[in-house]
Design an enzyme around this catalytic site. Structure first.
Site, PDB file in Angstrom:
ATOM      1  N   LEU A   1      46.791  35.923  48.849  1.00 13.21           N
ATOM      2  CA  LEU A   1      47.771  34.843  48.717  1.00 13.21           C
ATOM      3  C   LEU A   1      49.140  35.309  49.224  1.00 13.21           C
ATOM      4  CD1 LEU A   1      48.478  32.028  47.526  1.00 13.21           C
ATOM      5  CD2 LEU A   1      48.914  33.180  45.350  1.00 13.21           C
TER       6      LEU A   1
ATOM      7  N   SER B   1      42.518  40.555  46.894  1.00  6.23           N
ATOM      8  CA  SER B   1      42.989  39.491  46.012  1.00  6.23           C
ATOM      9  C   SER B   1      42.320  38.155  46.349  1.00  6.23           C
ATOM     10  CB  SER B   1      44.521  39.429  46.129  1.00  6.23           C
ATOM     11  OG  SER B   1      45.055  38.605  45.140  1.00  6.23           O
ATOM     12  N   GLN B   2      43.101  37.100  46.570  1.00  4.80           N
ATOM     13  CA  GLN B   2      42.487  35.804  46.901  1.00  4.80           C
ATOM     14  C   GLN B   2      41.555  35.922  48.111  1.00  4.80           C
ATOM     15  OE1 GLN B   2      44.730  31.905  46.811  1.00  4.80           O
ATOM     16  NE2 GLN B   2      44.528  32.056  49.023  1.00  4.80           N
TER      17      GLN B   2
ATOM     18  N   ASP C   1      46.579  45.586  36.308  1.00  4.35           N
ATOM     19  CA  ASP C   1      46.776  44.741  37.484  1.00  4.35           C
ATOM     20  C   ASP C   1      47.936  43.756  37.314  1.00  4.35           C
ATOM     21  OD1 ASP C   1      45.267  43.648  40.099  1.00  4.35           O
ATOM     22  OD2 ASP C   1      45.932  41.946  38.908  1.00  4.35           O
TER      23      ASP C   1
ATOM     24  N   HIS D   1      49.115  44.801  40.695  1.00  7.46           N
ATOM     25  CA  HIS D   1      48.368  44.018  41.679  1.00  7.46           C
ATOM     26  C   HIS D   1      48.784  44.301  43.129  1.00  7.46           C
ATOM     27  CE1 HIS D   1      45.580  40.951  42.842  1.00  7.46           C
ATOM     28  NE2 HIS D   1      46.505  40.353  43.564  1.00  7.46           N
TER      29      HIS D   1
END
Ligand code: NAG
Ligand code: NAG
Ligand code: NAG
Ligand code: NAG
Ligand code: NAG
Length: 283
Positions: free
Chosen positions: A26, A92-93, A209, A264
């Site tokens: 993202l 991630s995304q 995270d 993260h």
């Protein structure tokens, strides 16, 4: 002459690591994989490395099926150039996008899928960017926005999983729910067949995270209706082997890493993780 040929063959053989493709998350960009590429080139010199420079930054708030369709031709091109197979590193995304890609590419030749702190079983938690994008909502009521037709035109609606509103989730989520067979999907057999073309899956995440919630979603765990996290093996999609997770686990094709002390944004920055976990998984 023959000796030279033999020598070149040996040289080729010893350096023939499979190509690596990086897919950002993202608000991300292809350059997010820079340190990963640098480290790969140092440890496995000559490895072809691609970072898909499409659907970057603000585009990443659009629906994930759109991202899948935009990334697909790039991936097809890399796979075609490397019939021996490629590895995917999805951050991630990007890991959820990769689930979509791996489920809908019937002829893919992805060897190893590395999911770097991805909300693979869904997301139920707010974080800094959440508050910027949805200033009038908190995690407990954002389902009212996301479980609507409009909500599915926003990235987060596609993988938001509110454990207190699962019926709405099943009715509205048009990305994660069908991929995980949380909602009835006409294509689940095909999704499973395609996904199982993978040889190996590497799941990386950790308790510090701070964005992925629960962090165990990076390893296919998720909250039950009391917000207690249940591991991968307790999930319905695992027990029913909806998309091949139980098959892969049973065949020892999944590696799971729980790594503490990493925020993260640091998963693509931390050399220890990149060297000891990510590059180690590449062959
Ligand atoms: C990966 O690193 C190599 C060596 O530094 C560089 O030549 C190449 O352009 C990089 N690839 C990408 C896509 O950034
Ligand atoms: C979900 O859809 C079903 C079938 O259309 C409907 O019966 C049910 O009430 C819906 N659930 C919610 C919470 O709206
Ligand atoms: C199933 O797959 C076909 C072909 O890929 C696609 O056109 C269709 O939209 C998919 N249907 C569902 C319910 O996902
Ligand atoms: C998908 O879920 C439906 C029930 O919603 C079930 O009947 C079906 O067997 C499941 N398929 C797989 C492959 O898990
Ligand atoms: C990288 O990760 C390791 C393992 O969790 C941690 O001990 C270390 O402090 C991290 N390094 C940096 C620079 O953040």
């Amino acid at each position: 002459m023959e000796y030279l040929f033999l020598f070149i063959c040996i040289l080729n053989f010893s350096y023939s690591y499979k190509p690596v493709v990086f897919i950002h998350g993202l608000m991300g960009h292809s350059s997010d994989g820079r340190l990963i590429n640098e480290t790969i080139q140092k440890l496995h010199p000559g490895t072809p490395y691609y970072a898909v420079n499409a659907f970057t930054r603000l585009d990443t708030i659009l629906p994930l099926w759109e991202e899948v369709e935009i990334v697909k031709p790039h991936l097809r091109q890399y796979m075609k150039a490397h019939p021996e197979g490629i590895h995917l590193i999805c951050y991630s995304q990007g890991g959820v996008v990769c689930r979509g890609l791996l489920s809908t590419l019937p002829d893919h030749n992805v060897d190893t899928f590395i999911a770097l702190s991805s909300p693979l079983a869904g997301q139920f938690g707010d974080w800094k960017l959440f508050h910027k994008l949805f200033p009038n909502f908190v995690k407990d009521n954002v389902y009212k926005l996301l479980y609507t037709k409009f909500g599915q035109s926003v990235f987060l609606g596609n993988y938001w999983k509110d454990p207190h509103h699962l019926s709405l989730y099943r009715n509205f989520s048009n990305f994660l729910a069908p991929l995980n067979n949380d909602s009835i999907s006409a294509n689940i057999t095909e999704y499973k067949q395609n996904f199982l073309r993978l040889k190996k899956m590497v799941l990386i995440g950790g308790p510090d995270d701070g964005v992925i919630s629960p962090w165990q979603s990076s390893q296919f765990g998720f909250y039950d209706d009391k917000e207690v996290v249940q591991g991968m093996a307790k999930q319905r999609f695992y027990r029913e082997d909806s998309f091949g997770l139980r098959t892969m686990h049973g065949q020892n094709r999944i590696r799971i890493y729980e790594i503490p002390d990493i925020r993260h944004s640091q998963w693509v920055q931390n050399l220890t993780v990149i060297q000891n976990v990510i590059v180690k998984a590449l062959s």
